[in-house]
Design a protein around this motif. Structure first.
Motif, PDB file in Angstrom:
ATOM      1  N   LEU A 161      68.704 -25.387 -39.145  1.00 57.63           N
ATOM      2  CA  LEU A 161      67.408 -25.344 -39.836  1.00 57.63           C
ATOM      3  C   LEU A 161      66.442 -26.360 -39.232  1.00 57.63           C
ATOM      4  O   LEU A 161      65.245 -26.090 -39.104  1.00 57.63           O
ATOM      5  N   LEU A 162      66.959 -27.521 -38.823  1.00 55.09           N
ATOM      6  CA  LEU A 162      66.129 -28.525 -38.156  1.00 55.09           C
ATOM      7  C   LEU A 162      65.598 -27.984 -36.836  1.00 55.09           C
ATOM      8  O   LEU A 162      64.430 -28.192 -36.498  1.00 55.09           O
ATOM      9  N   GLU A 163      66.438 -27.275 -36.082  1.00 56.42           N
ATOM     10  CA  GLU A 163      65.982 -26.669 -34.828  1.00 56.42           C
ATOM     11  C   GLU A 163      64.864 -25.669 -35.082  1.00 56.42           C
ATOM     12  O   GLU A 163      63.890 -25.601 -34.321  1.00 56.42           O
ATOM     13  N   LEU A 164      64.991 -24.910 -36.163  1.00 54.61           N
ATOM     14  CA  LEU A 164      63.916 -23.975 -36.515  1.00 54.61           C
ATOM     15  C   LEU A 164      62.631 -24.720 -36.876  1.00 54.61           C
ATOM     16  O   LEU A 164      61.529 -24.285 -36.524  1.00 54.61           O
ATOM     17  N   ALA A 165      62.771 -25.831 -37.580  1.00 49.48           N
ATOM     18  CA  ALA A 165      61.594 -26.620 -37.962  1.00 49.48           C
ATOM     19  C   ALA A 165      60.894 -27.176 -36.722  1.00 49.48           C
ATOM     20  O   ALA A 165      59.659 -27.202 -36.650  1.00 49.48           O
ATOM     21  N   LEU A 166      61.683 -27.617 -35.751  1.00 47.04           N
ATOM     22  CA  LEU A 166      61.095 -28.107 -34.500  1.00 47.04           C
ATOM     23  C   LEU A 166      60.382 -26.978 -33.756  1.00 47.04           C
ATOM     24  O   LEU A 166      59.289 -27.165 -33.214  1.00 47.04           O
ATOM     25  N   LYS A 167      61.006 -25.818 -33.750  1.00 46.20           N
ATOM     26  CA  LYS A 167      60.394 -24.648 -33.113  1.00 46.20           C
ATOM     27  C   LYS A 167      59.113 -24.245 -33.853  1.00 46.20           C
ATOM     28  O   LYS A 167      58.120 -23.866 -33.239  1.00 46.20           O
ATOM     29  N   LYS A 168      59.153 -24.356 -35.177  1.00 47.16           N
ATOM     30  CA  LYS A 168      57.976 -24.000 -35.979  1.00 47.16           C
ATOM     31  C   LYS A 168      56.793 -24.898 -35.631  1.00 47.16           C
ATOM     32  O   LYS A 168      55.650 -24.440 -35.588  1.00 47.16           O
ATOM     33  N   THR A 169      57.065 -26.169 -35.357  1.00 41.35           N
ATOM     34  CA  THR A 169      55.992 -27.092 -34.986  1.00 41.35           C
ATOM     35  C   THR A 169      55.261 -26.583 -33.749  1.00 41.35           C
ATOM     36  O   THR A 169      54.018 -26.554 -33.718  1.00 41.35           O
ATOM     37  N   MET A 192      51.128 -16.325 -34.944  1.00 37.45           N
ATOM     38  CA  MET A 192      51.465 -15.928 -36.316  1.00 37.45           C
ATOM     39  C   MET A 192      52.678 -15.003 -36.378  1.00 37.45           C
ATOM     40  O   MET A 192      53.454 -15.071 -37.316  1.00 37.45           O
ATOM     41  N   VAL A 193      52.867 -14.155 -35.386  1.00 34.55           N
ATOM     42  CA  VAL A 193      54.006 -13.236 -35.386  1.00 34.55           C
ATOM     43  C   VAL A 193      55.309 -14.018 -35.278  1.00 34.55           C
ATOM     44  O   VAL A 193      56.265 -13.793 -36.035  1.00 34.55           O
ATOM     45  N   GLU A 194      55.339 -14.957 -34.362  1.00 32.00           N
ATOM     46  CA  GLU A 194      56.548 -15.766 -34.184  1.00 32.00           C
ATOM     47  C   GLU A 194      56.769 -16.673 -35.403  1.00 32.00           C
ATOM     48  O   GLU A 194      57.910 -16.888 -35.817  1.00 32.00           O
ATOM     49  N   LEU A 195      55.697 -17.169 -35.985  1.00 31.63           N
ATOM     50  CA  LEU A 195      55.813 -18.003 -37.195  1.00 31.63           C
ATOM     51  C   LEU A 195      56.435 -17.202 -38.330  1.00 31.63           C
ATOM     52  O   LEU A 195      57.306 -17.699 -39.053  1.00 31.63           O
ATOM     53  N   TYR A 196      56.033 -15.956 -38.462  1.00 32.41           N
ATOM     54  CA  TYR A 196      56.596 -15.089 -39.495  1.00 32.41           C
ATOM     55  C   TYR A 196      58.100 -14.901 -39.282  1.00 32.41           C
ATOM     56  O   TYR A 196      58.885 -14.940 -40.231  1.00 32.41           O
ATOM     57  N   GLN A 197      58.507 -14.703 -38.037  1.00 30.53           N
ATOM     58  CA  GLN A 197      59.933 -14.542 -37.728  1.00 30.53           C
ATOM     59  C   GLN A 197      60.717 -15.810 -38.059  1.00 30.53           C
ATOM     60  O   GLN A 197      61.829 -15.743 -38.593  1.00 30.53           O
ATOM     61  N   ILE A 198      60.142 -16.955 -37.747  1.00 28.63           N
ATOM     62  CA  ILE A 198      60.803 -18.229 -38.059  1.00 28.63           C
ATOM     63  C   ILE A 198      60.942 -18.397 -39.563  1.00 28.63           C
ATOM     64  O   ILE A 198      61.992 -18.835 -40.058  1.00 28.63           O
ATOM     65  N   LEU A 199      59.906 -18.031 -40.316  1.00 27.41           N
ATOM     66  CA  LEU A 199      59.970 -18.147 -41.776  1.00 27.41           C
ATOM     67  C   LEU A 199      61.065 -17.258 -42.354  1.00 27.41           C
ATOM     68  O   LEU A 199      61.785 -17.669 -43.274  1.00 27.41           O
ATOM     69  N   LYS A 200      61.207 -16.052 -41.823  1.00 27.12           N
ATOM     70  CA  LYS A 200      62.278 -15.166 -42.282  1.00 27.12           C
ATOM     71  C   LYS A 200      63.646 -15.774 -41.969  1.00 27.12           C
ATOM     72  O   LYS A 200      64.558 -15.739 -42.802  1.00 27.12           O
TER      73      LYS A 200
END
Length: 166
Positions: free
Chosen positions: A20-28, A36-44
């Protein structure tokens, strides 16, 4: 009863939190790019991680409860790993629990910091969008042919120079 199943479940929690931390870093990075498309995928993906954490956490609570009950210890609140550390059979078990617990706490703290940063970045992005919309939106006041400001859509303009009496 051994604490080994509790150690293993804590290691699972640590692993999922690290993911989940890796996803948070990627989200940054994604927020910085504005994708926005990739952000939506990360949120899912984050939602599935959170669901997994909730499931593992329930298992942890059951294991800790069972362990403490096997030791004859009563408790009123949700039992914690610290409670297990206090009553563990050997110094080796206490050390194992303490190590995995401290690693998990460290990952959760890093995750919290990263999520705070992401929240600030998203807030700044929203402020930028709002500012951009304000620049594009027409002003609320209008100028009539007399050069005087008219506020609101239904306000009648005052007499102009063309309304003079003859």
């Amino acid at each position: 009863m051994s604490v080994q199943p509790i150690v293993e479940i804590l290691e699972k929690l640590e692993k999922v939190h690290k993911s989940l931390l890796e996803l948070a870093l990627k989200k940054t990075e994604v927020v910085k790019k504005g994708d926005m498309v990739e952000l939506y995928q990360i949120l899912k993906n984050e939602q599935s991680h959170v669901a997994a954490i909730e499931t593992i956490e329930k298992q942890r609570q059951v294991m800790v409860t069972d362990y403490l009950k096997s030791k004859g210890i009563d408790f009123s609140d949700i039992p914690t790993v610290a409670d297990v550390i206090d009553v563990a059979n050997s110094e080796n078990e206490r050390e194992q629990l303490q190590q995995v617990r401290s690693r998990l706490v460290q990952v959760v703290d890093e995750l919290k910091s990263q999520n705070e940063l992401n929240q600030k970045l998203i807030f700044q992005s929203l402020q930028f969008v709002n500012m951009s919309l304000e620049l594009v939106r027409p002003p609320e006041t209008q100028i009539n042919y007399t050069g005087k400001e008219v506020k609101g859509p239904n306000v009648q303009p005052k007499k102009s120079i063309f309304d003079s009496q003859a």
